[in-house]
Motif scaffolding. Structure first.
Motif, PDB file in Angstrom:
ATOM      1  N   VAL A   1      11.848   1.953   0.610  1.00  9.88           N
ATOM      2  CA  VAL A   1      10.634   2.004  -0.213  1.00  9.88           C
ATOM      3  C   VAL A   1      10.272   0.591  -0.671  1.00  9.88           C
ATOM      4  CG1 VAL A   1       9.623   2.881  -2.360  1.00  9.88           C
ATOM      5  CG2 VAL A   1      11.229   4.311  -1.042  1.00  9.88           C
ATOM      6  N   VAL A   2       9.040   0.211  -0.449  1.00  6.17           N
ATOM      7  CA  VAL A   2       8.539  -1.065  -0.987  1.00  6.17           C
ATOM      8  C   VAL A   2       7.723  -0.700  -2.225  1.00  6.17           C
ATOM      9  CG1 VAL A   2       7.164  -3.127  -0.530  1.00  6.17           C
ATOM     10  CG2 VAL A   2       8.434  -2.032   1.337  1.00  6.17           C
ATOM     11  N   SER A   3       8.153  -1.168  -3.376  1.00 11.42           N
ATOM     12  CA  SER A   3       7.506  -0.739  -4.621  1.00 11.42           C
ATOM     13  C   SER A   3       6.164  -1.452  -4.810  1.00 11.42           C
ATOM     14  CB  SER A   3       8.407  -1.050  -5.806  1.00 11.42           C
ATOM     15  OG  SER A   3       8.481  -2.454  -5.960  1.00 11.42           O
ATOM     16  N   ARG A   4       5.384  -0.882  -5.715  1.00 11.82           N
ATOM     17  CA  ARG A   4       4.109  -1.520  -6.070  1.00 11.82           C
ATOM     18  C   ARG A   4       4.341  -2.964  -6.512  1.00 11.82           C
ATOM     19  NH1 ARG A   4      -0.094   0.315  -9.845  1.00 11.82           N
ATOM     20  NH2 ARG A   4       1.270   1.967 -10.537  1.00 11.82           N
ATOM     21  N   ALA A   5       5.376  -3.169  -7.348  1.00  5.03           N
ATOM     22  CA  ALA A   5       5.638  -4.517  -7.866  1.00  5.03           C
ATOM     23  C   ALA A   5       5.887  -5.488  -6.708  1.00  5.03           C
ATOM     24  CB  ALA A   5       6.831  -4.476  -8.812  1.00  5.03           C
ATOM     25  N   GLU A   6       6.655  -5.042  -5.734  1.00  5.45           N
ATOM     26  CA  GLU A   6       6.937  -5.925  -4.583  1.00  5.45           C
ATOM     27  C   GLU A   6       5.665  -6.208  -3.783  1.00  5.45           C
ATOM     28  OE1 GLU A   6      10.859  -5.190  -2.323  1.00  5.45           O
ATOM     29  OE2 GLU A   6      10.394  -3.302  -3.333  1.00  5.45           O
ATOM     30  N   MET A   7       4.839  -5.170  -3.616  1.00  7.14           N
ATOM     31  CA  MET A   7       3.600  -5.379  -2.843  1.00  7.14           C
ATOM     32  C   MET A   7       2.706  -6.403  -3.550  1.00  7.14           C
ATOM     33  SD  MET A   7       2.436  -1.601  -1.611  1.00  7.14           S
ATOM     34  CE  MET A   7       3.580  -0.238  -1.606  1.00  7.14           C
ATOM     35  N   LEU A   8       2.589  -6.250  -4.881  1.00  2.24           N
ATOM     36  CA  LEU A   8       1.730  -7.180  -5.628  1.00  2.24           C
ATOM     37  C   LEU A   8       2.278  -8.599  -5.541  1.00  2.24           C
ATOM     38  CD1 LEU A   8       0.794  -5.046  -8.768  1.00  2.24           C
ATOM     39  CD2 LEU A   8      -0.736  -5.815  -6.931  1.00  2.24           C
ATOM     40  N   ASP A   9       3.586  -8.677  -5.595  1.00  3.35           N
ATOM     41  CA  ASP A   9       4.231  -9.977  -5.505  1.00  3.35           C
ATOM     42  C   ASP A   9       3.904 -10.647  -4.167  1.00  3.35           C
ATOM     43  OD1 ASP A   9       5.886 -11.554  -7.022  1.00  3.35           O
ATOM     44  OD2 ASP A   9       7.541 -11.212  -5.607  1.00  3.35           O
ATOM     45  N   ALA A  10       4.079  -9.863  -3.099  1.00  9.28           N
ATOM     46  CA  ALA A  10       3.831 -10.417  -1.759  1.00  9.28           C
ATOM     47  C   ALA A  10       2.366 -10.833  -1.622  1.00  9.28           C
ATOM     48  CB  ALA A  10       4.192  -9.381  -0.699  1.00  9.28           C
ATOM     49  N   LEU A  11       1.460 -10.008  -2.115  1.00  9.04           N
ATOM     50  CA  LEU A  11       0.038 -10.322  -1.955  1.00  9.04           C
ATOM     51  C   LEU A  11      -0.374 -11.493  -2.841  1.00  9.04           C
ATOM     52  CD1 LEU A  11      -1.345  -6.703  -1.559  1.00  9.04           C
ATOM     53  CD2 LEU A  11      -1.502  -8.539   0.133  1.00  9.04           C
TER      54      LEU A  11
ATOM     55  N   ARG B   1      -6.374   0.178  -8.560  1.00  5.99           N
ATOM     56  CA  ARG B   1      -7.141  -0.741  -7.724  1.00  5.99           C
ATOM     57  C   ARG B   1      -7.009  -2.172  -8.251  1.00  5.99           C
ATOM     58  NH1 ARG B   1     -12.583   0.389  -7.810  1.00  5.99           N
ATOM     59  NH2 ARG B   1     -12.863  -0.601  -5.784  1.00  5.99           N
ATOM     60  N   TYR B   2      -7.100  -3.091  -7.320  1.00  4.55           N
ATOM     61  CA  TYR B   2      -6.917  -4.511  -7.642  1.00  4.55           C
ATOM     62  C   TYR B   2      -7.993  -5.324  -6.937  1.00  4.55           C
ATOM     63  CZ  TYR B   2      -2.370  -2.782  -9.072  1.00  4.55           C
ATOM     64  OH  TYR B   2      -1.380  -2.071  -9.688  1.00  4.55           O
ATOM     65  N   ALA B   3      -8.305  -6.472  -7.552  1.00  7.69           N
ATOM     66  CA  ALA B   3      -9.300  -7.362  -6.944  1.00  7.69           C
ATOM     67  C   ALA B   3      -8.675  -8.728  -6.680  1.00  7.69           C
ATOM     68  CB  ALA B   3     -10.500  -7.506  -7.867  1.00  7.69           C
ATOM     69  N   LEU B   4      -9.030  -9.281  -5.535  1.00  4.84           N
ATOM     70  CA  LEU B   4      -8.626 -10.649  -5.215  1.00  4.84           C
ATOM     71  C   LEU B   4      -9.687 -11.602  -5.751  1.00  4.84           C
ATOM     72  CD1 LEU B   4      -7.600 -10.095  -1.483  1.00  4.84           C
ATOM     73  CD2 LEU B   4      -6.140 -10.040  -3.512  1.00  4.84           C
ATOM     74  N   ARG B   5      -9.367 -12.879  -5.745  1.00  3.81           N
ATOM     75  CA  ARG B   5     -10.317 -13.876  -6.273  1.00  3.81           C
ATOM     76  C   ARG B   5     -11.659 -13.856  -5.544  1.00  3.81           C
ATOM     77  NH1 ARG B   5      -6.183 -18.676  -6.556  1.00  3.81           N
ATOM     78  NH2 ARG B   5      -5.387 -18.427  -8.655  1.00  3.81           N
ATOM     79  N   ASP B   6     -11.622 -13.535  -4.252  1.00  3.16           N
ATOM     80  CA  ASP B   6     -12.882 -13.538  -3.496  1.00  3.16           C
ATOM     81  C   ASP B   6     -13.664 -12.234  -3.671  1.00  3.16           C
ATOM     82  OD1 ASP B   6     -11.529 -11.650  -2.014  1.00  3.16           O
ATOM     83  OD2 ASP B   6     -11.496 -12.793  -0.134  1.00  3.16           O
ATOM     84  N   GLY B   7     -13.176 -11.354  -4.543  1.00  2.78           N
ATOM     85  CA  GLY B   7     -13.908 -10.118  -4.815  1.00  2.78           C
ATOM     86  C   GLY B   7     -13.440  -8.939  -3.974  1.00  2.78           C
ATOM     87  N   ALA B   8     -12.651  -9.205  -2.941  1.00  6.92           N
ATOM     88  CA  ALA B   8     -12.148  -8.100  -2.115  1.00  6.92           C
ATOM     89  C   ALA B   8     -11.227  -7.221  -2.966  1.00  6.92           C
ATOM     90  CB  ALA B   8     -11.382  -8.651  -0.916  1.00  6.92           C
TER      91      ALA B   8
END
Ligand code: SAM
Length: 339
Positions: A201-211, A232-239
């Motif tokens: 299992v890859v946790s949410r925390a790990e995914m956010l860290d990687a991204l 939901r999450y937003a990147l700096r470019d709005g994606a």
């Protein structure tokens, strides 16, 4: 109508078939399966009659799933039946996309509102290893067609350690290129996931860290009105992208989902080992009032918190042992219940 934990009956997932044209490693890894007897599978008219009762009991959101729903012959005629009912505020479809390009126009014309395509990897060899079929091009074509007809769509990706956890950013970029919001789903130990282990299992925390290592600061999108399981999450470019942390941070407390299998068993939780049989009363000619009473008493007595209970377990392994149980009861399978 609320259950014992105050959760409303709103969201109904209709699994229209238990058959699938892929064999995803996290869902259908075995060599053979016990299928629902064909004579038990409800006709569209029968499902439609049950949907009327569910709508009268409070459901307003319906998602068609499976198995692979596009394998069910003439699905668009069923979509037409459901979309024309009063009280359906949202009619969506979850598909692996393999057969989507050919059916998309008919589905749209029949009144389908939204599409989610499951896609776990962008690498051809990996797709083949993960699903046992060389169909990545067909899925891409399905996604392009879905975008042409529906505009923005969602892509659901199950993230598994050592399988596709190196593709998070690539999938976000792919989402941007096809105007889709990717939602990363934590690998769940649902029935059928017989190769599941906590280490995968890859946790949410790990995914956010990687991204965030790739994209810098990631901002959580605050949407109190949303009952969607994805944060939901937003990147700096709005994606934007989403994460469904069903394994490490379950959302049982707000879960308004229930599932009807293709043979008319109603499950109030993805982890429930028993369902409520609606086929038998329907086929014996029960009245709408009788069916509504079964549904009402089922929901009012609901206190399931399956994912939270799984999380509380110390020694956690695959939910259902393949040999003892899974082989004997196809209803325990995720592909029978629908995701
Ligand atoms: N065949 C359709 C599809 O692929 O979208 C619909 C049925 S499939 C069972 C529905 C969803 O369940 C898919 O997005 C799939 O990735 C998800 N799913 C299946 N097994 C899962 C697991 N062990 N953990 C998390 N999601 C899972």
């Amino acid at each position: 109508m609320n259950d014992l934990l105050g959760r409303p009956l709103r969201n109904l997932r209709l699994s229209v078939t238990d058959r699938c044209n892929l064999r995803c490693e996290y869902c259908m890894p075995e060599d053979d399966y016990v299928w629902l007897p064909r004579e038990d599978v409800l006709h569209f008219e029968e499902i439609s009659a049950l949907v009327d009762v569910f709508l009268a009991a409070g459901v307003d959101k319906i998602r068609l799933t499976g198995g692979e729903p596009l394998l069910r012959r003439d699905l668009s005629s069923f979509v037409r039946m459901i979309s024309s009912k009063r009280g359906v505020s949202d009619l969506a479809l979850t598909t692996n996309g393999v057969l989507l390009a050919d059916q998309i126009d008919a589905l749209k014309a029949a009144g389908l509102g939204r599409i989610t395509v499951s896609l776990d990897t962008l690498q051809r060899d990996r797709f083949k290893t993960l699903t046992r079929f060389d169909q990545l091009d067909a899925v891409h074509a399905g996604i392009v067609a879905a975008h042409r007809v529906f505009g923005r769509i969602k892509i659901d990706t199950v993230v598994i350690r050592g399988v596709n956890d190196d593709e998070l950013a690539a999938l976000v970029e792919y989402g941007k290129s096809v105007d889709a919001e990717v939602r990363f789903i934590e690998y769940m130990d649902v029935g059928g996931a017989s190769r599941w282990s906590p280490a995968r299992v890859v946790s949410r925390a790990e995914m956010l860290d990687a991204l965030s290592r790739r994209y810098g600061a990631i901002e959580a999108i605050d949407d109190p009105a949303s009952s969607a399981p994805a944060d939901r999450y937003a990147l700096r470019d709005g994606a934007t992208f989403g994460i469904i942390a069903s394994t490490t941070e379950p959302f049982c407390r707000s879960c308004d989902r229930s599932r009807l299998t293709a043979d008319g068993m109603w499950y109030l939780c993805l982890y429930a080992t028993r369902g409520i049989d609606l086929r038998a009363p329907l086929r014996r000619g029960a009245s709408v009032e009788e069916l509504k009473a079964i549904i009402t008493s089922g929901w009012r007595g609901r206190d399931d918190r399956g994912a939270e209970e799984r999380l509380a377990l110390g020694d956690r392994r695959a939910f259902v042992p393949v040999q003892d149980l899974l082989r004997k009861d196809p209803h325990l399978e995720m592909h029978t219940r629908g995701g």
